[in-house]
Design a protein around this motif. Structure first.
Motif, mmCIF file in Angstrom:
data_model
loop_
_atom_site.group_PDB
_atom_site.id
_atom_site.type_symbol
_atom_site.label_atom_id
_atom_site.label_comp_id
_atom_site.label_asym_id
_atom_site.label_seq_id
_atom_site.Cartn_x
_atom_site.Cartn_y
_atom_site.Cartn_z
ATOM 1 N N ARG A 76 0.854 -1.154 0.030
ATOM 2 C CA ARG A 76 -0.174 -0.008 0.095
ATOM 3 C C ARG A 76 0.827 1.353 -0.057
ATOM 4 N NH1 ARG A 76 -3.234 -3.845 2.443
ATOM 5 N NH2 ARG A 76 -5.621 -3.528 2.141
ATOM 6 N N LEU A 109 -6.299 2.395 1.599
ATOM 7 C CA LEU A 109 -5.671 1.854 0.410
ATOM 8 C C LEU A 109 -4.341 2.260 0.095
ATOM 9 C CD1 LEU A 109 -9.045 2.337 -1.309
ATOM 10 C CD2 LEU A 109 -8.082 0.112 -0.374
ATOM 11 N N GLN A 110 -3.817 3.482 0.649
ATOM 12 C CA GLN A 110 -2.629 3.942 0.187
ATOM 13 C C GLN A 110 -1.936 4.694 1.397
ATOM 14 O OE1 GLN A 110 -3.651 6.639 -3.137
ATOM 15 N NE2 GLN A 110 -3.035 5.209 -4.524
#
Length: 325
Positions: free
Chosen positions: A219, A273-274
């Motif tokens: 991620r 997600l990141q």
């Protein structure tokens, strides 16, 4: 989908604001948390923000920090001495067999309803879950027929045992009623009543708490050199060295170490997600912008051991409040 439905229906509701004074003692902050979740007539899906007195930080990172702290206390106990035992545990047990404490003061204080509201509130806003609840306790929450039981007390011939077990069973029923009411207050009980299988989403097993390095590494958005910046070229090697130290730390880290790192990085131990990593010549210790899920690392670092010590020192700062996060 269920969470999104609740949030969409409440998006025009007045904002719900939680306040914590970071200059006060841990016990006082815990009282503020309990007071917040003892409020009645609240739509817990309402827009939510947190104000930290004594800290200028605002935004989603502060909310994540607050919900993470609340759920840790529900899961592992409060410093408040409500039972004259030095520490107050709402739940006891290990692994996937955690059950409510049988303490009478906790029941009289309606604290399991408070716990239900906190669990539902955290779930609605995408926060940490309560892990490891005993399957038997979960059935008491989901099951509509509270009186059904696999074993009757009359099957036990020992009257002393019957008396003790009767007290425990009665308290269990009261605790689960309070917890169910708290979940009902947050509207979450509807989900598990209509879809009992989703109870495991709300109350996941302990194994789901295990964090592995690849979950984090895949991620991360790593820093990229700017080809138009001449000064940046001179720092490329040092930047690669520092990010290599971080990668090595994550690959070798235990599940607990990775969860603490993620909590420092984002405000809680739920991987987004990141994740963003930056290297800066302007800092001497790692810092995090939790709202932007960005970990900032100092450019100058002599070796892997020094990097690890500095990172762990920063990560441990979360034990003392939101602070520089």
């Amino acid at each position: 989908m269920f969470r999104r439905h609740l949030l969409n229906n409440a998006e025009l509701m007045p904002e719900l604001v939680a306040r914590l004074d970071l200059r006060s003692t841990e016990e006082d902050r815990e009282r503020e948390i309990l007071t917040f979740y003892k409020k009645t007539g609240i739509d817990w899906a309402s827009p939510f923000s947190v104000i930290l007195t004594g800290d200028a930080a605002v935004g989603d990172g502060v909310k994540r920090h607050f919900l993470s702290m609340v759920m840790e206390k529900i899961q592992f106990g409060f410093d408040l001495d409500l039972e004259s035992t030095g520490r107050t545990l709402l739940f006891n047990g290990t692994g996937d067999h955690k059950v409510p404490s049988t303490s009478r003061p906790l029941i009289d204080g309606d604290l399991f309803r408070v716990a239900g509201r906190a669990i539902g509130h955290s779930f609605i806003h995408g926060g940490p879950r309560f892990t490891g609840l005993s399957p038997a306790m979960l059935q008491l929450i989901v099951r509509s027929n509270e009186e059904s039981a696999a074993l009757e007390l009359s099957d036990c011939p020992d009257t002393d045992v019957v008396d003790v077990v009767s007290i425990v069973i009665e308290r269990r029923r009261t605790q689960m009623k309070q917890l169910r009411r708290g979940l009902k207050d947050s509207s979450v009980v509807t989900m598990i009543k209509e879809r009992p299988a989703l109870a495991e989403v709300l109350f996941p097993r302990s194994a789901e708490q295990v964090m592995d390095s690849q979950t984090i590494l895949k991620r991360i958005i790593w820093p990229m050199p700017d080809s138009e910046d001449e000064d940046d070229h001179s720092n490329v090697e040092e930047t690669c060295l520092v990010t290599g130290f971080l990668r090595d730390y994550i690959e070798k880290g235990s599940s607990q170490e990775l969860q603490l790192l993620l909590k420092f990085w984002t405000g809680w131990s739920i991987p987004p997600l990141q994740l963003y990593a930056e290297v800066s010549p302007e800092i001497t210790l790692p810092v995090a912008s939790t709202c932007l899920t960005t970990l900032k690392l100092p450019l100058k670092c002599q070796n892997d051991q020094a990097f690890k010590e500095n990172l762990e020192a920063s990560v441990r700062s979360t034990e003392f409040g939101f602070g520089m996060i």
